[in-house]
Scaffold this active site. Structure first.
Site, PDB file in Angstrom:
ATOM      1  CG  ASN A 156      -2.958  36.131  28.681  1.00  0.00           C
ATOM      2  OD1 ASN A 156      -3.454  35.048  28.976  1.00  0.00           O
ATOM      3  ND2 ASN A 156      -1.794  36.237  28.081  1.00  0.00           N
ATOM      4  NE  ARG A 169      36.389  12.208  11.326  1.00  0.00           N
ATOM      5  CZ  ARG A 169      37.566  12.490  11.899  1.00  0.00           C
ATOM      6  NH1 ARG A 169      37.970  11.789  12.940  1.00  0.00           N
ATOM      7  NH2 ARG A 169      38.308  13.482  11.443  1.00  0.00           N
ATOM      8  N   GLY A 184      34.158  22.640   4.582  1.00  0.00           N
ATOM      9  CA  GLY A 184      34.085  21.191   4.788  1.00  0.00           C
ATOM     10  C   GLY A 184      32.745  20.772   5.376  1.00  0.00           C
ATOM     11  CB  ALA A 199     -10.366  34.754  48.419  1.00  0.00           C
ATOM     12  N   GLY A 230      48.517  17.022  10.866  1.00  0.00           N
ATOM     13  CA  GLY A 230      49.747  17.247  10.105  1.00  0.00           C
ATOM     14  C   GLY A 230      50.918  17.451  11.072  1.00  0.00           C
ATOM     15  CB  ALA A 261      -2.006  31.354  46.666  1.00  0.00           C
ATOM     16  CE  LYS A 290       2.507  36.781  27.229  1.00  0.00           C
ATOM     17  NZ  LYS A 290       1.450  36.685  26.213  1.00  0.00           N
ATOM     18  CB  THR A 297      43.444  23.365   3.351  1.00  0.00           C
ATOM     19  OG1 THR A 297      44.622  22.557   3.139  1.00  0.00           O
ATOM     20  CG2 THR A 297      42.558  22.659   4.369  1.00  0.00           C
TER      21      THR A 297
HETATM   22  C1  UD1 Z   1      44.331  20.267   8.379  1.00  0.00           C
HETATM   23  C2  UD1 Z   1      45.826  20.362   8.019  1.00  0.00           C
HETATM   24  C3  UD1 Z   1      46.617  19.610   9.069  1.00  0.00           C
HETATM   25  C4  UD1 Z   1      46.358  20.189  10.432  1.00  0.00           C
HETATM   26  C5  UD1 Z   1      44.858  20.173  10.716  1.00  0.00           C
HETATM   27  C6  UD1 Z   1      44.594  20.926  11.987  1.00  0.00           C
HETATM   28  C7  UD1 Z   1      45.865  20.477   5.604  1.00  0.00           C
HETATM   29  C8  UD1 Z   1      46.193  19.751   4.341  1.00  0.00           C
HETATM   30  N1  UD1 Z   1      46.039  19.798   6.712  1.00  0.00           N
HETATM   31  O1  UD1 Z   1      44.008  18.902   8.296  1.00  0.00           O
HETATM   32  O2  UD1 Z   1      48.007  19.705   8.765  1.00  0.00           O
HETATM   33  O3  UD1 Z   1      47.047  19.458  11.415  1.00  0.00           O
HETATM   34  O4  UD1 Z   1      44.132  20.812   9.666  1.00  0.00           O
HETATM   35  O5  UD1 Z   1      43.242  20.792  12.363  1.00  0.00           O
HETATM   36  O6  UD1 Z   1      45.516  21.638   5.553  1.00  0.00           O
HETATM   37  N2  UD1 Z   1      38.288  23.069   4.185  1.00  0.00           N
HETATM   38  C9  UD1 Z   1      37.745  23.827   3.188  1.00  0.00           C
HETATM   39  N3  UD1 Z   1      37.841  23.388   1.901  1.00  0.00           N
HETATM   40  C10 UD1 Z   1      38.470  22.234   1.589  1.00  0.00           C
HETATM   41  C11 UD1 Z   1      39.036  21.477   2.619  1.00  0.00           C
HETATM   42  C12 UD1 Z   1      38.933  21.911   3.915  1.00  0.00           C
HETATM   43  O7  UD1 Z   1      37.174  24.885   3.429  1.00  0.00           O
HETATM   44  O8  UD1 Z   1      38.527  21.924   0.395  1.00  0.00           O
HETATM   45  C13 UD1 Z   1      38.177  23.551   5.573  1.00  0.00           C
HETATM   46  C14 UD1 Z   1      37.425  22.613   6.486  1.00  0.00           C
HETATM   47  O9  UD1 Z   1      36.056  22.962   6.531  1.00  0.00           O
HETATM   48  C15 UD1 Z   1      38.104  22.847   7.825  1.00  0.00           C
HETATM   49  C16 UD1 Z   1      39.515  23.236   7.449  1.00  0.00           C
HETATM   50  O10 UD1 Z   1      39.481  23.627   6.099  1.00  0.00           O
HETATM   51  O11 UD1 Z   1      37.520  23.910   8.553  1.00  0.00           O
HETATM   52  C17 UD1 Z   1      40.503  22.079   7.622  1.00  0.00           C
HETATM   53  O12 UD1 Z   1      40.108  21.021   6.800  1.00  0.00           O
HETATM   54  P1  UD1 Z   1      40.167  19.532   7.299  1.00  0.00           P
HETATM   55  O13 UD1 Z   1      39.690  18.653   6.217  1.00  0.00           O
HETATM   56  O14 UD1 Z   1      39.535  19.412   8.618  1.00  0.00           O
HETATM   57  O15 UD1 Z   1      41.746  19.357   7.406  1.00  0.00           O
HETATM   58  P2  UD1 Z   1      42.497  18.318   8.306  1.00  0.00           P
HETATM   59  O16 UD1 Z   1      42.530  17.027   7.604  1.00  0.00           O
HETATM   60  O17 UD1 Z   1      41.981  18.364   9.674  1.00  0.00           O
END
Ligand code: UD1
Ligand code: CA
Length: 487
Positions: A392, A19, A15, A429, A146, A386, A357, A85
């Site tokens: 160097n 933000r 991801g 000195a 979630g 002092a 250093k 995910t």
């Molecule tokens: C996810 C969970 C949510 C949980 C929360 C906890 C899902 C659908 N939801 O939500 O239930 O409460 O984490 O923090 O899983 N990532 C990828 N590839 C992707 C999408 C995400 O590698 O396609 C990685 C992101 O970089 C991150 C992690 O997965 O490290 C979680 O993704 P994120 O988008 O933050 O999920 P949340 O919406 O926080």
């Protein structure tokens, strides 16, 4: 149950972390000595997984580069588009078709997760023979997370994302921490059945739980002992909050092993640092990287040590050091700057406004005030006056200076490298020393002093200096007159 389970760890780190508003991928942001990703990998390390797969996407090259440094055994797998995910885990498992046993999936942005908690989750999962187990926590504010939805018997029914949840489900405060254990065969099967029929149009890993349950497979919830461990990081305000929490955890840990931390709120110790018993860490102090503070040493106030070793009983006060070694019972500061390869032997002293250093300061040797020591070897018990400067750098190359044992260098000396001051030699000195001084000799380069009488009266007439000089001369002649009269 008797057979040891093979284990694979999958970390989701593709991801962007929008933000964070950063050029750096979210999982590479630093937090007290490790990146977010580094913390997650450290939490998983005690599982002794056979394989570790890290799903990379945003900033893939940067994340791969970081992995090569901190976890070369991990396999990065590219997820070109972040389709959820579930999609991420599917891609990870496609890259390791041979694995069997347990797969532990961890979101890459939960840096406070403890190794004990991951281990307990995996043991509960394997012990119960579950198809899937999710780490859950009761949180004060579940916004954005979630929700764990349980059936009438209190068993896991499904995991629902907030944006897809009903108002009743949104009111639940038990959340999915984003850390799971799965039986890999049943996980693969369920991943193949994921839909994108949700508010984000993504493949949700969390939907695997509902699918497995509906197929009659045992799914379980494991509760985290402390919800703080499950906190994720979505922006820099949350990152700062996590940093404070981790600071408190680290400081508390050291205090419980016998370290005094005088002001824990202003003391920031990386998780990679070691502090020995009876050390005292005074306020506004940062200990970073591979720093080690020995038993009974005093560090601070207002001190930053990076990759620096402080020996037993040494003190480092109001100073900044990076890549330095401070020997046992040596003293540093206030206001010293130790740079890489500054090595202070036992009982050496580097005092106020001194920079060192790539130099060795021998046992009991002293550099008390206002000096620059670069590329030097200073012998045992030598005394550097002092405002001595080790010259160097000639504008092209750096050269070394050697000062022998118990040599005495007078104040305001330039030692112009390469040069050697022999054991027990003295330097007058104010000298500029560019030739070797034999042991026991006096090195002196001062021009003879002259006094040009009446110069101020002639060249600076009418100044306060000229007036003061005039009064002093009158006073002196008056006194001389009075004395001769009284004689
Ligand atoms: C996810 C969970 C949510 C949980 C929360 C906890 C899902 C659908 N939801 O939500 O239930 O409460 O984490 O923090 O899983 N990532 C990828 N590839 C992707 C999408 C995400 O590698 O396609 C990685 C992101 O970089 C991150 C992690 O997965 O490290 C979680 O993704 P994120 O988008 O933050 O999920 P949340 O919406 O926080
Ligand atoms: Ca998240």
């Amino acid at each position: 149950m008797s057979q040891p389970h093979l284990r694979t760890v999958v970390v989701l780190a593709a991801g962007e972390g929008k933000r964070m508003k950063s050029a750096l991928p979210k999982v590479l942001h630093p937090l007290l000595g490790r990146t977010l990703l580094g913390h997650v990998l450290a939490a998983a390390a005690p599982l002794a997984a056979d394989r570790t797969v890290v799903v990379v996407g945003h900033g893939a090259d940067q994340v791969r580069g970081h992995l090569a440094e901190v976890a070369p055994e991990a396999t990065p797998v590219l997820q070109e588009r972040q389709l959820g995910t579930g999609h991420a885990v599917r891609i990870a498992l496609d890259a390791v078709p041979e694995v069997t046993g347990t797969v532990v999936v961890i979101n890459g942005d939960v840096p406070l997760l403890r190794p004990e908690t991951v281990a307990a989750l995996v043991e509960a999962h394997e012990g119960a023979g579950a198809a899937a187990t999710v780490l859950a926590a009761e949180v004060p504010d579940p916004t954005g997370l979630g929700r764990i939805v349980r059936d009438a018997d209190g068993r896991l029914a499904q995991i629902v994302e907030e944006r897809d949840a009903t108002p009743e489900q949104r009111a639940l405060r038990e959340i999915n921490a984003g850390i799971y254990a799965f039986d890999v065969a049943r996980l693969r099967d369920a991943l193949g059945k994921l839909s994108t029929d949700n508010d984000q149009g993504e493949e949700y890993l969390t939907d695997v739980f509902g699918l497995l349950r509906d197929a009659g497979e045992p799914v379980a919830v494991h509760c985290a002992p402390d919800h703080v461990e499950t906190l994720g990081c979505n922006d820099r305000v949350e990152l700062a909050g996590l940093r404070r929490l981790l600071r408190d955890r680290v400081n508390e840990g050291w205090m419980r092993t016998g370290v005094s931390i005088l002001d824990p709120h202003t003391t920031w110790i990386d998780v990679t640092v070691r502090v020995e018993r009876d050390a005292v860490i005074d306020q506004n102090t940062q200990l970073q990287g591979a720093t080690v503070v020995g038993a009974g040493a005093i560090v601070g106030p207002d001190t930053t040590l990076i990759d620096t070793t402080v020996g037993e009983g040494a003190s480092v006060v109001r100073s900044h050091a990076t890549g330095a070694e401070v020997g046992p019972r040596a003293t540093v500061g206030p206001f010293a700057y130790l740079r890489p390869a500054a090595k202070l032997a036992e009982k050496a002293k580097v005092g106020t406004f001194v920079e060192v250093k790539n130099s060795e300061v021998g046992p009991g040797a002293k550099v008390p005030h206002l000096s620059y020591v670069g590329d030097a070897t200073i012998g045992a018990r030598a005394n550097i006056g002092a405002a001595t400067i080790f010259v160097n750098y000639d504008g092209v190359k750096k050269s070394r200076t050697v000062v022998g044992e118990a040599a005495f260098v007078g104040c305001d000396t330039s030692l112009i490298a390469p040069v050697e001051v022999g054991a027990g030699a003295y330097i007058a000195a104010g000298s500029a020393i560019s030739q070797d001084v034999p042991p026991g000799a006096l090195g002196v380069t001062r021009a003879p002093q002259r006094a040009i009488e009446g110069w101020v009266a002639r060249k600076r007439a009418g100044t306060v200096s000229a007036e003061a000089a005039e009064r002093a001369r009158e006073g002196a002649s008056g006194e001389a007159g009075a004395a001769s009269e009284g004689d």
